[in-house]
Every structure is written in structure tokens, then in C-alpha cells.
Design a protein around this motif. Structure first.
Motif, PDB file in Angstrom:
ATOM      1  N   MET A  65     -13.168   5.910  -0.508  1.00 23.81           N
ATOM      2  CA  MET A  65     -12.023   5.298   0.159  1.00 23.81           C
ATOM      3  C   MET A  65     -12.175   3.784   0.105  1.00 23.81           C
ATOM      4  O   MET A  65     -13.293   3.283   0.074  1.00 23.81           O
ATOM      5  CB  MET A  65     -11.980   5.738   1.629  1.00 23.81           C
ATOM      6  CG  MET A  65     -11.731   7.206   1.827  1.00 23.81           C
ATOM      7  SD  MET A  65     -10.037   7.622   1.456  1.00 23.81           S
ATOM      8  CE  MET A  65      -9.203   6.803   2.777  1.00 23.81           C
ATOM      9  N   ARG A  73     -10.636  -2.326  10.059  1.00 20.12           N
ATOM     10  CA  ARG A  73      -9.505  -2.140  10.966  1.00 20.12           C
ATOM     11  C   ARG A  73      -8.597  -3.339  10.985  1.00 20.12           C
ATOM     12  O   ARG A  73      -7.379  -3.210  11.006  1.00 20.12           O
ATOM     13  CB  ARG A  73     -10.006  -1.898  12.391  1.00 20.12           C
ATOM     14  CG  ARG A  73     -10.421  -0.537  12.538  1.00 20.12           C
ATOM     15  CD  ARG A  73     -10.205   0.105  13.839  1.00 20.12           C
ATOM     16  NE  ARG A  73     -10.670   1.453  13.600  1.00 20.12           N
ATOM     17  CZ  ARG A  73     -11.920   1.822  13.671  1.00 20.12           C
ATOM     18  NH1 ARG A  73     -12.829   0.989  14.084  1.00 20.12           N
ATOM     19  NH2 ARG A  73     -12.279   3.037  13.360  1.00 20.12           N
ATOM     20  N   ARG A  94      -4.678  -3.388   9.971  1.00 27.93           N
ATOM     21  CA  ARG A  94      -3.650  -3.820  10.930  1.00 27.93           C
ATOM     22  C   ARG A  94      -2.741  -4.847  10.296  1.00 27.93           C
ATOM     23  O   ARG A  94      -1.549  -4.886  10.551  1.00 27.93           O
ATOM     24  CB  ARG A  94      -4.302  -4.452  12.159  1.00 27.93           C
ATOM     25  CG  ARG A  94      -4.463  -3.525  13.331  1.00 27.93           C
ATOM     26  CD  ARG A  94      -4.637  -4.289  14.621  1.00 27.93           C
ATOM     27  NE  ARG A  94      -5.658  -5.310  14.578  1.00 27.93           N
ATOM     28  CZ  ARG A  94      -6.950  -5.113  14.863  1.00 27.93           C
ATOM     29  NH1 ARG A  94      -7.368  -3.920  15.198  1.00 27.93           N
ATOM     30  NH2 ARG A  94      -7.802  -6.100  14.808  1.00 27.93           N
ATOM     31  N   GLU A 151       0.163   1.735   2.981  1.00 23.68           N
ATOM     32  CA  GLU A 151      -1.146   2.329   2.770  1.00 23.68           C
ATOM     33  C   GLU A 151      -1.977   1.483   1.815  1.00 23.68           C
ATOM     34  O   GLU A 151      -1.516   1.071   0.760  1.00 23.68           O
ATOM     35  CB  GLU A 151      -0.966   3.727   2.182  1.00 23.68           C
ATOM     36  CG  GLU A 151      -2.239   4.546   2.215  1.00 23.68           C
ATOM     37  CD  GLU A 151      -2.179   5.766   1.308  1.00 23.68           C
ATOM     38  OE1 GLU A 151      -1.070   6.067   0.820  1.00 23.68           O
ATOM     39  OE2 GLU A 151      -3.232   6.381   1.086  1.00 23.68           O
ATOM     40  N   ILE A 152      -3.224   1.228   2.185  1.00 25.66           N
ATOM     41  CA  ILE A 152      -4.106   0.427   1.345  1.00 25.66           C
ATOM     42  C   ILE A 152      -4.692   1.303   0.256  1.00 25.66           C
ATOM     43  O   ILE A 152      -5.270   2.352   0.526  1.00 25.66           O
ATOM     44  CB  ILE A 152      -5.233  -0.192   2.186  1.00 25.66           C
ATOM     45  CG1 ILE A 152      -4.626  -1.154   3.206  1.00 25.66           C
ATOM     46  CG2 ILE A 152      -6.240  -0.905   1.301  1.00 25.66           C
ATOM     47  CD1 ILE A 152      -5.641  -1.778   4.131  1.00 25.66           C
ATOM     48  N   LEU A 153      -4.543   0.861  -0.991  1.00 22.78           N
ATOM     49  CA  LEU A 153      -5.034   1.673  -2.099  1.00 22.78           C
ATOM     50  C   LEU A 153      -6.363   1.176  -2.646  1.00 22.78           C
ATOM     51  O   LEU A 153      -7.163   1.954  -3.130  1.00 22.78           O
ATOM     52  CB  LEU A 153      -3.984   1.699  -3.224  1.00 22.78           C
ATOM     53  CG  LEU A 153      -2.656   2.311  -2.785  1.00 22.78           C
ATOM     54  CD1 LEU A 153      -1.583   2.095  -3.844  1.00 22.78           C
ATOM     55  CD2 LEU A 153      -2.818   3.798  -2.531  1.00 22.78           C
TER      56      LEU A 153
END
Lengths: 316, 281, 353
Positions: A32, A112, A116, A121-123
Motif C-alpha cells: 500500500m 494520515r 487528510r 484515493e491515494i494511489l
């Protein structure tokens, strides 16, 4: 910090080849964005798995206790190395059992905070030269690393490992113009009612998963006080009284031992900033006994010994 | 919807101290509501959750037999929070019972067969239930030879001493009582661990014979090779497992071993079934 | 199956009409954290939210729930006797639950309605709830529902399935409960369901993550249990229980008695197989004493024991929450790959630890 990765791999490979250690504990790349997975390797040809970057916030000293191996290599940044000193002082491991691969640390990024401040969505997240690039389906945003550091890293004054057998890089300059306890002082200045509300709100999302306790290297009790049943000290439900008891008491158990590594906050799935509790107790230890945890193998922890000069205004 | 978590209220009718060190007591319970007793129809081998309000629940094998009416009996070892509280309760106190839970010994399968019962220590409770069930005049003819090997650490630690003596006198059951050791010169029965006594006294195993084994893990470990030597097949050896339980009805997930839940698919399993599950009990 | 058109301009009015007959729940942002909460008057479910932090399982399975109450007062006739506590099982509706979470409820139901016993607490709440699902046209990169027996337009467990068409929703009526809800809300305009069919194909095509499960049923349980990759996979695990708490298909719970003075309750709380004392016996013996055993148990349960027991696929719906939130990045996709590709031929039948 890719230079560190190369050096760590080289050191790990050498230590295993020369049979100086039975295993090396480090990080390997995660699946991730902004995540790495703690891992261990036993063979020199596995050294290529090891990585190091600004997503190595989990404290690897957590994995050092109760191991059967006689000799363990471990990658440790400043705060981690202080926890290793702590473990040695508390007899959880012997000095000659560990080969510390020290990493002078320039700070970990706060997953986090970045989530924020990013839409969508962070890829993927990459870091180059003090800049952090965050990729989403909608495009790319760049942050200054200094703006997205973990809050404990921002005020860290012990970035260099305090013990090491090998070093993955040259020592870095320690920060001198930071106040590690600024957030604690802000809370101390609050009125009683504000403080009550502050802590109420702080702990309200807690789901009693105990990730904070489990990520903490200091929490190694065979049976934690929350798990005891004869007698039962703490209830297991969502009663706010029980939630507060768990957090406050755990902070007390870490008094004078916490190195502010931030692993607890990093592990918490609901984003509770419980570090303010342990930091308050660290501040008290510093002010009353001049003690900071894990800086030297030669002095006993503050709550282990007494000194005729210890403050005694509480004795009436 | 019926609530399987709600215990039937019971009153403690009698308490007998079974062992010389007072760690084992047999409790006799009477249901406060007679209809509950009918709902509690059970078979030998099942267990129930004994419920003490304010303390918790414990899964205990039912020691009384289905042919004994008007009450239920459990023999409880004082070990933890709930059992310690239970041991301090007195006749007349109110508590709860949930059950019957679990599967029983395979009575349908055992009909017409010879039954060998091997028990150790305080695991003998459901075996008492089984023996009384089989010896009952309405049932005795359904079974072939009945052999029992039961051992404890010392004579004072044997359960149901009076009943053991009575059974030993009968000729429709072969009792072999043993103790690990004793310095009592009047001890009439065997001296020796359960596995070797089983090897000496138990009948050969064959297609018509089953062995029910109930005891501490160490006893089971050493009895198993003895039974194999005697010729008992793995699906003719019946064991009763223990595990940490809470709900007892197969929902909380705690007692699972592989795909089986000890409280619902068990606690009675054949050795064959156990060999195919991970050893996490 | 009937499809209804709901103009977005009618949405809020419909919700207001529903409030007269149902308690409404939906995904909202609470202090930046996405979660399922009861909707206040005038509040609508947040359609921007893709995946909530915790799953909606707490709507039918609260984290802490009182089951019974009792008095411990010696002067009370009924002291020591457990009594049921009053519960509110009035009709409720969840608006905007994703298909993965709804299917998860169907899987969990198999546990609480197991053929021999029925759990009144879970089942009463479940049966009082009407599930209005929202199809996922933009799945997350961590969603792997299509390989977990589910999908972005999957219908199991739902009473109505909504699909966002821009200025209106299309709603497929899947049950009588769904029909009753649509009626109550005044959503009665019928429409052509074709856009939902093509939407489904497009959405499924956007799923990039996957788990591998095709060989799990046939693989030998003991071979998987004794495999040598567990040490590597379990090393980083800190046994925190986050995965079990966020997972919509995890249902293990603990029963505890808590006493306040002369009164007490018997309550149930979520529990986790990751916790060290989950299986500890009173004697101190613990069948799953080590981290490796506990981690292995979780994945074996999800990907093997459940598969064998019910033959309905794996006990996972591909929501991706555990992957997103594990603090040490243990990834079920990696684990399923390791399990699924096990070479069981070279396995020795003697059991390891």
C-alpha cells in the motif's frame, strides 16, 4: 534515503554471510502507499528484500523481545535505538545479543496527514529531495516533506542512534530549535473543564483494538492489566470510564520509558493522538528527575532508583 | 424467538465434597420451573453452561444420567473465577444452567457393541452419566460387555467412591479401579497409571468394540498407543475434548479447531476425526 | 425484476417520508472519519464516501450489547436470575450500504442462524433492517470483491440496489421489504434497467485487485496448516485486532458479566482471535499461544475452514479494509496467493506445531 537502502542491504548481507547474526529484522516494501512491512531475513541472498525510506515509522524494537535466536541484527533509527537500550536495561535482551544497524533519521512522513490533505484515493507516494509527491486518479500533488512529517519527528531531538554496531549513513544534525513538549504545555494551560472535554474527545473514537499497546515496544507484559480476570481491573466494553482507564494507566506504565517513537499513533486505526498522555509523563520525568529514556546503557531508569535530591513537595 | 443465551434458573439442592483436598465438589441442581427440566432432556456425554449472574459461565460435563429424574448433577473442579465462586456457594443458592449442549456419546452406534470406558481424574463425570445410563435395567440389554478402567492420583481423589464400590460388586460390568499410588494398606484395588492398567485389563478391540476415553491430555496421549495395540481402530476410539468456551452454541467462534466447533460439532469426536484437525486444543 | 427511477430532487423528500416508518442509517463523515451512523433529521447519506473505516456490521451487531440483566440484592426474590433486557427492534433502513458489506451480512447470518440455534439479538436486528444498497461505479484500488464471490453490483443481502445515474438513481427492487420501502418513500416511477446492466460490466472491469482461491477447497487442511510460509507472514503481525474489528465478516464475540453495586448485566463485546487470551484455558494452557498460530488461525478460518464447512466460497467479500488499515501492511491478497499456490504434494503428513 535510497542510499540507506543500499547500505542496509550490504550490511545485512555481510552479517549473515559471516554468521555474525542468525537473522536480520528490517522492513520490506509494502503493498500500500506509504506502508512498509516489518520482516526478517535469515539468508544473505534475501538481503535484497530490505528497504528503508520515510515510511518506516513502526518501531522494530517491538519485535526484539522473547526471541529464541541468540544473535539478532536489527535496523534501528534514533528512537528505535533508545528502545533497544531500554530493553537491555530492563533485561529483555542482552547487549551482545543484538547487532544494531543504526540509521540516522531525518523523520518519517505522516500517512494520515497526507490522506487528510489529499482529494480522492491515494494511489502512489514517492519522495525525492525533500519533496513528497502524491498521486491520485485526479492528478498529482506535491508537499514539502517538512510539512508532512509525523508530529513526533517534527520535534525530535534524538535523530541519531544512541547505540550502534554498524551505521547505514553519516550522523545527521540534531534539531535544537524545537520544543518537544509544546503540545503538552498547551494542554497543561487549559482550564479543568477544557481539559476534561479535550480528553473526552480525544479518546471517544477508541474501539479497544489495543493496536497502540501492541505496537509499543515497552508493552511486553505476559498478561496486560486489561486482560486480567482475577481480579478484573478494567471492563471490556465501550464504557468511556473503561476506555479512559486503559489509556491513562497504559501511559503510566510507560512513564519515563517512552521514547516518543510514534508507533502507537501510527498503528491506531481511528487516528487517536494518544501520545500526548505518554509525553506528559515524559515531561514530568525530565523536569523532576532530569531523565530521558534510553539514552545510555550506563544509567538506571528514573523510576528504578532514587536520589536524595529527588523532589519531595508532595510529602506533607 | 427463543433465547439460547438465557439460563434456566436452578437452586442448589446438595453439595458433596468428592476429593480429599476439597478441590472437587458435586453440585445437585433442581430446576425452579418444572417445564425447564423437560426442555433440558439430555444424553450422556453432553455438557451444560453453569451460569452465575455477576461472575460468568463455565462449560461442565453433565455428571447425572438421563435416567435420573428430578435433578441434574455436575462435578466441578475449583480452578478459576467462576468455579471458585461456585465452590463458596451454599445449598439454597440460586444460579442458572444453559443446555444441554454439544453432541453426546454415539449411543445409537454403541448399541449391540462392547464398550470399554477409560477415565482419569475428574474427567470421569460424563462417564458416570454413561455408566448409569447403560446399567439401567431398561438399557443394559442393549449393550454387550462393559469394561471400565478409572484411575486417580490417590484413593482420596477418586470421584463417586460409593458408586464405584457398588459397581465393582456387580457382574454385568467389569470395574478396574486404580490409583497412581497409595500408602493405604487396606486398598483393595489396582495400583498403577491408567495406561498400563488398561493394557493389562482391557479386552481386545474388534469390529464390535468401542472405547470411550476421557481424561487429562497426558493420560490420553499414553492411552492411545495402548488401545491401538489392543486392536481398537481410530474410528472406534471416542474422545471428549475440552476448549475455552463462552456461548456454547457455536456462535462466538472461540472453541473452533479447524472447521469443527468443540461446543457444537463436539465435544465428542472419534480419534479419526481428531487426527484430521490441527492440534489446537 | 422491477427497476424504479428516483430523481435526486425527490431523494430528500423520500427520506423524510421514510422517517415516519423507519430509523434511518447511512454513511456519514464524523470528524473526517467515514462511518455508519443514524441519520439525524434532515441528514442525508454522504454519497462521496466509498469505503467506511469500520464496516456497517455494528448496525446489527453492536460492539457492546447488553444481553441480560440481573439483581444481586439478597432481598430481591429474583436475585441471581438472568432476565432479558428491553430492546428496540422497530423497523430501520440502511441507505447506501455497499454490496460487499451486504453480502457479508449474509455470510455472517450463517453463523448466527446455524440450524441448531438462533441468536435473537443479531437476527432480530437483521430482520428489522431493510438494506438499500449503493452500487460501486468507482471502486477503490484495494477492492477485490469480484474474486471474493461478490461484485460492485452484487445483489445478495440487499432489498434495493441503487445505481447513481447523475441526476437520478435507478433502483432495482430485490425483495418485498425493498418494495415496501420504495412505496413508503413515494418512489414509484418505473424505469428501464438497462443502464444498470452496462454499469455493472463497467464497474467490474475497474476492479484491479484480486485474491486467489481456486485451489483452496481441494487443498489438504493439514498441509496448509503446516506450511512453512506462516513464519514469514506472521512475523510483522502485532496481534492488534484491527483486521477483525474492521472486517464485515468477522463475528467472534466475548460474553462478560459486569456488575455495578447490586445490579449487573451480561453483555457481549466484539472479541478477536488475534488477542492472546482468546483461547486461554483456566489452567493456563493456551492452544494458540504464539502469534504465528493466531495469525494462521485467522487466515485458515477465512480462506479454508469456512470454505470446507459451508461450501459457499471464502469468508471474505473483498472490501479491502484490512489491507488499508493493517498497521504493518499484512495483505490478505498476498496470503491467499501463498495458500492457493501451496505445493501440497511435497508435504509430509506428520503434523508440525
Amino acid at each position: 534515503m535510497t542510499a540507506y537502502t543500499e547500505k542496509i542491504r550490504e550490511i545485512a548481507q555481510r552479517l549473515l554471510k559471516e554468521c555474525k547474526v542468525e537473522m536480520v529484522i528490517g522492513f520490506r516494501a509494502g503493498t500500500m502507499p506509504m506502508m512498509n512491512e516489518p520482516c526478517f531475513i535469515r539468508k544473505p541472498d534475501q538481503a535484497d528484500q530490505l528497504v528503508w525510506d520515510s515510511n518506516c515509522g513502526i518501531n522494530l524494537a517491538n519485535y526484539l523481545t522473547n526471541r529464541k535466536e541468540g544473535k539478532i541484527g536489527i535496523v534501528a533509527k534514533g528512537c528505535d535505538s533508545r528502545n533497544i537500550v531500554n530493553h537491555i536495561l530492563e533485561n529483555k535482551i542482552q547487549r551482545d545479543q543484538v547487532v544494531v544497524i543504526g540509521v540516522p533519521c531525518l523523520g518519517m512522513i505522516d500517512k494520515r496527514k497526507i490522506t487528510r490533505e489529499t482529494e480522492g484515493e491515494i494511489l502512489a507516494v514517492t519522495e525525492t529531495d525533500g519533496k513528497v509527491s502524491v498521486q491520485t486518479a485526479g492528478g498529482e500533488t506535491t508537499f514539502d516533506k517538512a510539512d508532512v512529517l509525523q508530529s513526533n519527528c517534527r520535534v525530535c531531538t534524538h535523530r541519531n542512534p544512541v547505540i550502534h554496531d554498524e551505521m547505514a549513513g553519516d550522523p545527521v544534525a540534531e534539531q535544537t530549535d524545537v520544543d518537544p513538549y509544546a503540545d503538552v504545555k498547551a494542554i497543561e494551560a487549559m482550564s479543568t473543564e477544557d481539559k476534561w472535554n479535550f480528553f473526552d474527545e480525544l479518546l471517544s473514537p477508541c474501539i479497544r483494538c489495543y493496536a497502540c499497546r501492541n505496537a509499543c515496544p515497552l508493552c511486553y507484559c505476559p498478561t496486560c492489566f486489561v486482560d486480567e480476570s482475577k481480579p478484573q481491573w478494567v471492563g471490556k466494553s465501550q464504557d468511556p470510564l473503561d476506555i479512559r482507564t486503559f489509556h491513562f494507566l497504559r501511559a503510566y506504565h510507560c512513564a519515563g520509558r517512552c521514547t516518543d517513537c510514534g508507533a502507537c499513533e501510527r498503528a491506531c486505526p481511528v487516528g487517536i493522538n494518544m501520545r500526548v498522555l505518554t509525553k506528559k509523563l515524559n515531561k514530568d520525568c525530565l523536569e523532576q528527575y532530569g531523565w530521558e529514556a534510553g539514552l545510555s546503557l550506563d544509567s538506571r531508569p528514573a523510576l528504578d532508583i532514587y536520589n536524595p535530591n529527588d523532589p519531595d513537595e508532595f510529602i506533607k | 424467538m427463543e433465547n439460547p443465551y438465557l439460563p434456566y434458573p436452578v437452586r442448589i439442592d446438595d453439595i458433596i465434597v468428592e476429593s480429599e483436598d476439597r478441590s472437587l465438589k458435586t453440585f445437585k441442581f433442581v430446576f425452579l420451573n418444572p417445564e425447564d427440566e423437560k426442555k433440558f432432556a439430555y444424553s450422556a456425554g453432553q455438557f451444560a453452561e453453569l451460569s452465575i449472574a455477576g461472575k460468568g459461565e463455565i462449560p461442565i460435563g453433565i455428571a447425572s444420567s438421563p435416567v435420573e429424574k428430578g435433578f441434574i448433577k455436575f462435578t466441578v473442579n475449583k480452578a478459576g473465577l467462576v468455579t471458585s465462586h461456585l465452590h463458596n456457594m451454599t445449598v439454597g443458592d440460586i444460579m442458572g444452567v444453559r443446555g444441554p449442549l454439544g453432541n453426546s456419546y454415539p449411543w445409537k452406534q454403541l448399541e449391540g457393541k462392547n464398550v470399554l470406558i477409560v477415565g482419569g481424574g475428574f474427567a470421569f463425570t460424563t462417564l458416570r452419566s454413561s455408566i448409569i445410563y447403560m446399567l439401567d435395567p431398561a438399557n443394559r440389554s442393549k449393550f454387550g460387555d462393559i469394561t471400565v478402567v478409572y484411575g486417580a492420583r490417590s484413593p482420596g481423589m477418586l470421584l463417586y467412591k460409593d458408586e464405584l464400590v457398588e459397581w465393582e460388586k456387580r457382574d454385568d460390568i467389569n470395574m478396574h479401579i486404580t490409583v497412581d499410588g497409595t500408602d493405604d494398606p487396606d486398598w483393595k484395588y489396582n495400583v498403577g497409571f491408567v495406561p498400563p492398567i488398561t493394557e493389562q485389563k482391557a479386552p481386545q478391540g474388534d469390529a464390535d468394540s468401542y472405547a470411550i476415553v476421557c481424561g487429562p491430555p497426558i493420560m490420553i496421549k499414553f492411552t492411545q498407543p495402548v488401545l491401538e495395540k489392543l486392536g481398537y481402530d481410530h474410528d472406534h476410539i471416542i474422545l471428549s475434548l475440552e476448549n475455552r468456551m463462552k456461548c456454547g452454541i457455536g456462535m462466538c467462534g472461540r472453541c473452533g479447531i479447524g472447521r469443527e466447533l468443540v461446543c457444537k460439532d463436539g465435544p465428542v469426536f472419534t480419534l479419526n476425526q481428531i487426527n484430521q484437525t490441527p492440534r489446537e486444543y | 425484476m422491477k427497476v424504479i427511477k428516483i430523481d435526486k430532487a425527490q431523494w430528500t423528500k423520500g427520506l423524510d417520508a421514510l422517517r415516519e416508518g423507519y430509523r434511518l442509517y447511512g454513511p456519514v463523515k464524523e470528524k473526517e472519519i467515514a462511518c455508519f451512523r443514524e441519520l439525524a433529521d434532515g441528514q442525508t447519506p454522504d454519497s462521496e464516501i466509498k469505503n467506511t473505516r469500520l464496516s456497517p456490521k455494528s448496525l446489527v451487531f453492536p460492539q457492546s450489547e447488553a444481553m441480560m440483566a440481573y439483581s444481586l440484592d439478597k432481598n430481591d426474590d429474583e436475585q441471581g436470575i438472568c432476565k432479558e433486557v428491553p430492546k428496540d427492534y422497530s423497523p430501520r433502513a440502511v441507505l447506501g450500504i455497499r454490496p460487499c458489506d451486504a453480502k457479508a451480512m449474509v455470510l455472517v447470518r450463517m453463523n448466527f442462524d446455524n440450524g441448531d440455534y438462533r441468536d435473537p439479538y443479531w437476527l432480530n436486528l437483521y430482520e428489522a433492517t431493510t438494506f438499500v444498497g449503493m452500487a460501486c461505479d468507482n471502486p477503490c484500488s484495494t477492492c477485490f470483491c469480484t474474486t471474493a464471490g461478490c461484485g460492485p453490483y452484487h445483489e445478495e443481502g440487499l432489498d434495493l440496489l441503487l445505481s447513481d445515474q447523475g441526476d437520478h438513481y435507478l433502483a432495482k427492487v430485490l425483495s418485498d421489504k425493498g418494495q415496501a420501502l420504495a412505496q413508503k418513500a413515494g418512489w414509484t416511477t418505473e424505469a428501464d434497467g438497462q443502464p444498470m446492466e452496462s454499469g455493472k460490466a463497467t464497474a467490474e472491469g475497474k476492479i484491479t485487485a484480486a485474491v486467489e482461491t481456486d485451489r483452496l477447497r481441494a487443498l489438504d487442511t493439514l498441509a496448509l496448516h503446516g506450511a512453512d510460509f506462516w513464519e514469514d507472514i506472521s512475523f510483522s503481525c502485532i496481534n492488534c485486532g484491527t483486521c477483525t474489528f474492521v472486517c464485515p465478516t468477522c463475528w467472534c464475540f466475548d460474553i462478560q458479566d459486569e456488575v455495578y453495586g447490586k445490579k449487573g448485566v451480561r453483555m457481549r463485546n466484539w472479541d478477536s482471535c488475534m488477542f492472546p487470551i482468546f483461547t486461554v484455558h483456566t489452567t493456563g494452557h493456551n492452544p494458540r499461544d504464539t502469534k504465528l498460530q493466531r495469525l494462521r488461525q485467522r487466515f485458515m478460518h477465512k480462506l479454508k475452514y469456512f470454505v470446507d464447512k459451508y461450501d459457499k466460497g471464502i469468508m471474505c467479500v473483498g472490501c479491502g479494509r484490512c489491507v488499508q488499515q493493517c498497521p504493518v501492511n499484512i495483505d490478505i491478497r498476498k496470503v491467499s496467493h501463498a495458500m492457493n499456490s501451496l505445493d501440497a504434494e511435497n508435504f509430509c503428513a506428520v503434523q508440525g506445531k
